[in-house]
Scaffold this motif. Structure first.
Motif, PDB file in Angstrom:
ATOM      1  N   ARG A  54       0.828  -1.211   0.000  1.00  0.00           N
ATOM      2  CA  ARG A  54       0.000   0.000   0.000  1.00  0.00           C
ATOM      3  C   ARG A  54       0.858   1.256   0.000  1.00  0.00           C
ATOM      4  O   ARG A  54       0.519   2.267  -0.634  1.00  0.00           O
ATOM      5  CB  ARG A  54      -0.910  -0.004   1.227  1.00  0.00           C
ATOM      6  CG  ARG A  54      -1.888   1.176   1.268  1.00  0.00           C
ATOM      7  CD  ARG A  54      -2.839   1.054   2.428  1.00  0.00           C
ATOM      8  NE  ARG A  54      -2.141   1.140   3.709  1.00  0.00           N
ATOM      9  CZ  ARG A  54      -2.716   0.880   4.885  1.00  0.00           C
ATOM     10  NH1 ARG A  54      -3.983   0.522   4.934  1.00  0.00           N
ATOM     11  NH2 ARG A  54      -2.026   0.990   5.994  1.00  0.00           N
TER      12      ARG A  54
ATOM     13  N   ASN B 179       0.780   1.781  -4.300  1.00  0.00           N
ATOM     14  CA  ASN B 179      -0.585   2.033  -3.846  1.00  0.00           C
ATOM     15  C   ASN B 179      -1.624   1.782  -4.925  1.00  0.00           C
ATOM     16  O   ASN B 179      -2.688   1.205  -4.650  1.00  0.00           O
ATOM     17  CB  ASN B 179      -0.696   3.470  -3.331  1.00  0.00           C
ATOM     18  CG  ASN B 179      -2.049   3.754  -2.718  1.00  0.00           C
ATOM     19  OD1 ASN B 179      -2.936   4.327  -3.349  1.00  0.00           O
ATOM     20  ND2 ASN B 179      -2.228   3.345  -1.468  1.00  0.00           N
TER      21      ASN B 179
ATOM     22  N   TYR C  47      -2.006  -1.890  -5.340  1.00  0.00           N
ATOM     23  CA  TYR C  47      -2.561  -2.485  -4.109  1.00  0.00           C
ATOM     24  C   TYR C  47      -4.069  -2.254  -4.022  1.00  0.00           C
ATOM     25  O   TYR C  47      -4.821  -3.160  -3.632  1.00  0.00           O
ATOM     26  CB  TYR C  47      -1.863  -1.894  -2.890  1.00  0.00           C
ATOM     27  CG  TYR C  47      -2.508  -2.304  -1.579  1.00  0.00           C
ATOM     28  CD1 TYR C  47      -2.322  -3.582  -1.053  1.00  0.00           C
ATOM     29  CD2 TYR C  47      -3.324  -1.418  -0.876  1.00  0.00           C
ATOM     30  CE1 TYR C  47      -2.932  -3.962   0.133  1.00  0.00           C
ATOM     31  CE2 TYR C  47      -3.930  -1.797   0.311  1.00  0.00           C
ATOM     32  CZ  TYR C  47      -3.727  -3.063   0.807  1.00  0.00           C
ATOM     33  OH  TYR C  47      -4.339  -3.442   1.978  1.00  0.00           O
ATOM     34  N   LYS C  48      -4.530  -1.070  -4.372  1.00  0.00           N
ATOM     35  CA  LYS C  48      -5.968  -0.775  -4.286  1.00  0.00           C
ATOM     36  C   LYS C  48      -6.794  -1.707  -5.165  1.00  0.00           C
ATOM     37  O   LYS C  48      -7.953  -1.988  -4.858  1.00  0.00           O
ATOM     38  CB  LYS C  48      -6.221   0.678  -4.670  1.00  0.00           C
ATOM     39  CG  LYS C  48      -5.834   1.678  -3.587  1.00  0.00           C
ATOM     40  CD  LYS C  48      -6.231   3.091  -3.972  1.00  0.00           C
ATOM     41  CE  LYS C  48      -5.959   4.060  -2.834  1.00  0.00           C
ATOM     42  NZ  LYS C  48      -6.346   5.456  -3.186  1.00  0.00           N
TER      43      LYS C  48
END
Length: 374
Positions: A336, A340, A343-344
């Motif tokens: 994250r 990021n 990861y989202k």
């Protein structure tokens, strides 16, 4: 000061005093549970256990253990109070004990809503898993040992300080359940063949709280190292391949303490999967050497042999984690932070993404002390 203002101040003072005492319970009427246990029987009925200290010189047994079938933990309170001398309070609970059948169910954590919802309850209770029905240990009561809650509290605190288990408090477990980049874990105890309670390591859970795997004491030390959570020297005993045994003794072993361990984790994303590089620098002090080896002249070779064995142990732990699609290390937090956007896309199914990730571990060992023995 006007008369009206004086009356207002007096009224406010009375309201504060009265509101602060409306739910007062005298000490002699209060029963404080030190342990709360949650389990299921064979018909999947919820069973609540409590262990309450008995402060009386007229009784030989210093604790009262109660077992009660109920629909919820809150519903059980009145039923439990019917078997005690006073009003039952959960505000002094030290241990929350979770039975094996509970851990086989998803979303069992919601059953503890009553403890979290009451603002007067502390959130420092230690969670402990037991690999069996709770009745086996709650009603054990060996005379030569302290009360079960005190025994478990001491086990968790001392073993976790040496990184051999985890100290998962209520507040920490709540974070682990609701943080998407990590999965929950707690201490685990078992009964040995002599019916003695033994700290067995760590229970790993999936994101819904269901049992996934067990880490023994040595594996738990490795987990702490990967979590960068080692505060004191940790002890290892490993097998060195190629060193022969002598009779019934394991003379192919070497023991050492590791301290000032440095763990560095790098994160990237390539070819539709996450890549984690974990580098561990481990200064060690030799504490036991059961085979002949000239460490002074061949120290570098021994460092390489130890590093190879420790690295194999880390890789085995990583395989366990990926096989069960869990993340007690918290690699999702690194994903994250550094990837990021990627990861989202997978945060709601992070276990699946981690199972496909490329995780490489390298260990560098440096012998800093050989001890005074020549």
């Amino acid at each position: 000061m006007s008369k009206q203002m004086s009356l207002l101040i007096l009224f406010s003072f009375v309201v504060v005093i009265v509101s602060g005492c409306y739910d007062r319970v005298d000490l002699e009427e209060n029963i404080s549970s030190f342990l709360v246990g949650i389990d299921l029987d064979r018909e999947n009925n919820l069973i609540i256990y409590t262990s309450n200290p008995v402060f009386s010189s007229h009784v030989e047994k210093k604790s009262q253990e109660i077992e009660q079938k109920a629909g919820t933990l809150r519903q059980s309170r009145g039923m439990l109070e019917a078997r005690t001398l006073g009003f039952l309070s959960f505000r002094k609970v030290q241990i929350i004990l979770i039975g094996k059948r509970i851990l086989e169910q998803e979303d069992w954590y919601r059953q503890l809503d009553i403890i979290m919802r009451d603002a007067k309850n502390p959130l420092t209770q230690r969670f402990v898993a037991f690999n069996g029905p709770l009745s086996d240990i709650v009603n054990l009561n060996p005379k030569e040992q302290p009360m079960l809650p005190i025994l478990l509290l001491g086990m968790v605190d001392t073993k976790s300080s040496r990184s051999e288990t985890v100290k998962t408090t209520f507040q920490e477990l709540d974070r682990l359940f609701y943080e998407k980049g990590v999965t929950p874990y707690m201490s685990q105890v078992v009964l040995d063949k002599k019916k003695e309670l033994v700290m067995n390591g760590t229970t790993l859970l999936d994101k819904k709280g269901k049992y996934a795997a067990t880490l023994k004491l040595p594996e738990t030390i490795l987990l702490h190292i990967l979590q960068k959570n080692v505060r004191r020297p940790v002890s290892f005993t490993i097998h060195i391949p190629g060193k022969s045994k002598s009779g019934p003794f394991d003379t192919d072993r070497i023991s050492f303490n590791a301290e000032s361990i440095k763990t560095k984790i790098s994160t990237s994303y390539l070819e539709e999967r996450f890549i984690f590089g974990i580098k561990i620098e481990m200064p060690i002090s030799l504490t036991e050497q059961l085979f002949p080896f000239d460490v002074k002249k061949r120290g570098g070779q021994l460092e390489s042999l130890i590093a190879e064995q420790v690295q194999d142990q880390f890789e085995s732990l990583i395989r366990t984690i990926q096989t069960h699609k869990i993340d007690p290390i918290g690699l999702g937090l690194y994903a994250r932070a550094y990837e990021n956007k990627r990861y989202k896309e997978v945060q709601d199914n992070w276990g699946e993404a981690l199972a496909k990730a490329d995780i490489q571990v390298s260990v560098k060992v440096t012998i800093t002390s050989r001890g005074p023995v020549k």
